[in-house]
Design a protein around this motif. Structure first.
Motif, PDB file in Angstrom:
ATOM      1  N   UNK A  36       0.830  -1.210   0.000  1.00 41.72           N
ATOM      2  CA  UNK A  36       0.000   0.000   0.000  1.00 41.72           C
ATOM      3  C   UNK A  36       0.860   1.255   0.000  1.00 41.72           C
ATOM      4  N   UNK A  37       1.929   1.251   0.790  1.00 43.92           N
ATOM      5  CA  UNK A  37       2.831   2.415   0.784  1.00 43.92           C
ATOM      6  C   UNK A  37       3.468   2.613  -0.570  1.00 43.92           C
ATOM      7  N   UNK A  38       3.849   1.519  -1.218  1.00 41.67           N
ATOM      8  CA  UNK A  38       4.468   1.620  -2.539  1.00 41.67           C
ATOM      9  C   UNK A  38       3.489   2.214  -3.548  1.00 41.67           C
ATOM     10  N   UNK A  39       2.226   1.761  -3.496  1.00 41.69           N
ATOM     11  CA  UNK A  39       1.227   2.302  -4.420  1.00 41.69           C
ATOM     12  C   UNK A  39       0.944   3.775  -4.131  1.00 41.69           C
ATOM     13  N   UNK A  40       0.864   4.135  -2.862  1.00 39.09           N
ATOM     14  CA  UNK A  40       0.631   5.543  -2.523  1.00 39.09           C
ATOM     15  C   UNK A  40       1.805   6.420  -2.967  1.00 39.09           C
ATOM     16  N   UNK A  41       3.015   5.895  -2.817  1.00 36.91           N
ATOM     17  CA  UNK A  41       4.192   6.660  -3.230  1.00 36.91           C
ATOM     18  C   UNK A  41       4.208   6.851  -4.744  1.00 36.91           C
ATOM     19  N   UNK A  42       3.728   5.845  -5.491  1.00 36.26           N
ATOM     20  CA  UNK A  42       3.646   5.983  -6.949  1.00 36.26           C
ATOM     21  C   UNK A  42       2.590   7.010  -7.346  1.00 36.26           C
ATOM     22  N   UNK A  43       1.449   6.958  -6.667  1.00 37.13           N
ATOM     23  CA  UNK A  43       0.347   7.840  -7.031  1.00 37.13           C
ATOM     24  C   UNK A  43       0.587   9.270  -6.566  1.00 37.13           C
ATOM     25  N   UNK A  44       1.162   9.443  -5.394  1.00 40.26           N
ATOM     26  CA  UNK A  44       1.414  10.771  -4.830  1.00 40.26           C
ATOM     27  C   UNK A  44       2.897  10.906  -4.467  1.00 40.26           C
ATOM     28  N   UNK A  45       3.764  11.134  -5.442  1.00 39.22           N
ATOM     29  CA  UNK A  45       5.198  11.172  -5.153  1.00 39.22           C
ATOM     30  C   UNK A  45       5.630  12.386  -4.328  1.00 39.22           C
ATOM     31  N   UNK A  46       4.831  13.440  -4.289  1.00 42.35           N
ATOM     32  CA  UNK A  46       5.228  14.639  -3.553  1.00 42.35           C
ATOM     33  C   UNK A  46       4.822  14.591  -2.083  1.00 42.35           C
ATOM     34  N   UNK A  47       4.092  13.575  -1.671  1.00 41.90           N
ATOM     35  CA  UNK A  47       3.651  13.460  -0.278  1.00 41.90           C
ATOM     36  C   UNK A  47       4.589  12.550   0.501  1.00 41.90           C
ATOM     37  N   UNK A  48       4.543  12.658   1.824  1.00 40.78           N
ATOM     38  CA  UNK A  48       5.367  11.809   2.679  1.00 40.78           C
ATOM     39  C   UNK A  48       4.460  10.827   3.401  1.00 40.78           C
ATOM     40  N   UNK A  49       4.693   9.522   3.202  1.00 41.27           N
ATOM     41  CA  UNK A  49       3.934   8.466   3.858  1.00 41.27           C
ATOM     42  C   UNK A  49       4.862   7.711   4.785  1.00 41.27           C
ATOM     43  N   UNK A  50       4.559   7.692   6.082  1.00 38.10           N
ATOM     44  CA  UNK A  50       5.406   7.036   7.048  1.00 38.10           C
ATOM     45  C   UNK A  50       6.510   7.978   7.498  1.00 38.10           C
ATOM     46  N   UNK A  51       7.005   7.755   8.704  1.00 39.89           N
ATOM     47  CA  UNK A  51       8.037   8.646   9.222  1.00 39.89           C
ATOM     48  C   UNK A  51       9.419   7.998   9.227  1.00 39.89           C
ATOM     49  N   UNK A  52       9.487   6.692   9.419  1.00 47.45           N
ATOM     50  CA  UNK A  52      10.798   6.059   9.561  1.00 47.45           C
ATOM     51  C   UNK A  52      11.562   6.000   8.244  1.00 47.45           C
ATOM     52  N   UNK A  53      10.854   5.977   7.115  1.00 45.09           N
ATOM     53  CA  UNK A  53      11.534   5.868   5.834  1.00 45.09           C
ATOM     54  C   UNK A  53      12.133   7.170   5.346  1.00 45.09           C
ATOM     55  N   UNK A  54      11.638   8.295   5.836  1.00 41.56           N
ATOM     56  CA  UNK A  54      12.041   9.576   5.283  1.00 41.56           C
ATOM     57  C   UNK A  54      12.832  10.438   6.283  1.00 41.56           C
ATOM     58  N   UNK A  55      13.506   9.801   7.218  1.00 37.86           N
ATOM     59  CA  UNK A  55      14.291  10.564   8.175  1.00 37.86           C
ATOM     60  C   UNK A  55      15.608  11.021   7.585  1.00 37.86           C
TER      61      UNK A  55
END
Length: 55
Positions: A36-55
């Motif tokens: 689900x995170x992978x699909x959301x990242x594909x659909x909305x690349x400018x948004x941040x989903x989850x906190x641990x991956x983008x530190x």
């Protein structure tokens, strides 16, 4: 070695089966959140989903 009773064997098998079921469901839940995170990242690349991956 002392023989094991049938009730003890049934209990051990039940605990092993429960552990296998819980581990498999945990894997299913983890895999679905990753997908689900992978699909959301594909659909909305400018948004941040989850906190641990983008530190």
């Amino acid at each position: 070695m002392k023989p094991v009773s049938r009730r003890t064997l049934d209990w051990i098998y039940s605990v092993l089966l429960l552990a296998i079921v819980l581990i498999s469901w945990g894997y299913v839940i983890y895999a679905s959140t990753v997908a689900a995170r992978r699909q959301l990242r594909k659909k909305y690349p400018d948004r941040i989903f989850g906190t641990s991956e983008n530190l």
